[in-house]
Enzyme design. Sequence first.
Site, PDB file in Angstrom:
ATOM      1  N   ARG A 224      20.857  12.879  -4.929  1.00 16.31           N
ATOM      2  CA  ARG A 224      22.118  12.951  -4.205  1.00 16.31           C
ATOM      3  C   ARG A 224      21.816  12.877  -2.720  1.00 16.31           C
ATOM      4  NH1 ARG A 224      25.294  18.103  -6.533  1.00 16.31           N
ATOM      5  NH2 ARG A 224      25.627  18.466  -4.320  1.00 16.31           N
TER       6      ARG A 224
ATOM      7  N   LYS B 208      24.274  27.005 -10.802  1.00 12.91           N
ATOM      8  CA  LYS B 208      25.633  27.277 -11.291  1.00 12.91           C
ATOM      9  C   LYS B 208      26.061  26.238 -12.325  1.00 12.91           C
ATOM     10  CE  LYS B 208      27.765  26.925  -7.285  1.00 12.91           C
ATOM     11  NZ  LYS B 208      26.687  26.707  -6.310  1.00 12.91           N
TER      12      LYS B 208
ATOM     13  N   ARG C 271      23.688  23.005   4.253  1.00 19.65           N
ATOM     14  CA  ARG C 271      24.507  23.562   3.166  1.00 19.65           C
ATOM     15  C   ARG C 271      24.211  25.047   2.967  1.00 19.65           C
ATOM     16  NH1 ARG C 271      23.091  19.531  -1.419  1.00 19.65           N
ATOM     17  NH2 ARG C 271      24.440  20.784  -2.742  1.00 19.65           N
TER      18      ARG C 271
ATOM     19  N   ARG D 136      34.931  28.811  -2.504  1.00 19.43           N
ATOM     20  CA  ARG D 136      33.755  28.779  -1.657  1.00 19.43           C
ATOM     21  C   ARG D 136      34.044  29.371  -0.286  1.00 19.43           C
ATOM     22  NH1 ARG D 136      30.637  24.281  -4.242  1.00 19.43           N
ATOM     23  NH2 ARG D 136      28.739  24.009  -3.080  1.00 19.43           N
TER      24      ARG D 136
ATOM     25  N   ARG E 142      16.164  17.690  -7.756  1.00 18.13           N
ATOM     26  CA  ARG E 142      17.440  17.378  -8.415  1.00 18.13           C
ATOM     27  C   ARG E 142      17.666  15.882  -8.510  1.00 18.13           C
ATOM     28  NH1 ARG E 142      22.363  21.412  -7.185  1.00 18.13           N
ATOM     29  NH2 ARG E 142      22.894  19.921  -5.562  1.00 18.13           N
TER      30      ARG E 142
END
Length: 210
Positions: A156, A13, A167, A88, A123
């Site tokens: 992260r 996203k 998540r 969300r 990531r």
Amino acid sequence: MKLILLGAPGAGKGTQAEVICEKLSIPAISTGNIIREALRNSTELGLKAKSYMDSGKLVPDDVVIEIIRERLSKEDCKNGFILDGFPRTVPQAEALDRMGIVIDRVIDIEVPDEKIEARMSGRRVCGKCGASYHIDYKPSRDGVTCDACGEKLVQRKDDAPETVRERLRVYHEQTEPLKDYYRGTGKLRVVIGQEEVADTTRETLKALEA
Ligand code: ADP
Ligand code: ZN
């Protein structure tokens, strides 16, 4: 154009939001980035959000709804915006409706869970300015430091595999129902996330017009 980007964590996203932001000259608003910045600055919001974020849970609705209300009231949102990571939950979507904001398009980027778990391990983020990268799909120029500010890139905390699984669980439980919420309005377009970012971008831009 007022746009919402939906999709699982790690579906891309943020990357799509950046492309559309450039293309249409409207701001990309990421609740995740706003919260991470608050964390870096140790503000009250940051402290409130930290434990939720670190454990892969959603920050309470009232907190993020207030963040968005404030952000959308700024001058630069007058001609449109891209929401990346908000709403969300159904209550967040309802709050947006109650603010009187009429969304033009909702783009749902679909990537299967197995792929998400693999992607998340690649990531990287800049701890100083918050820019995000991916070792395979969106590497920084030298692969180790931030293009924008030169800081060393890190992973992260919430991209650790156990947290990613949590998540994803939260996504399926609380965020996925938004697909039905927006399908009913005729504004939803589904984009299948591709291996190459440029291929996903092509599909996203098509979805904006269709
Ligand atoms: P991703 O899309 O990769 O999951 P984000 O940066 O959008 O990452 O969000 C990271 C975290 O920030 C979420 O796991 C959650 O704790 C918090 N967060 C971001 N947006 C929201 C939101 N709209 N509602 C509740 N929590 C949010
Ligand atoms: Zn940086």
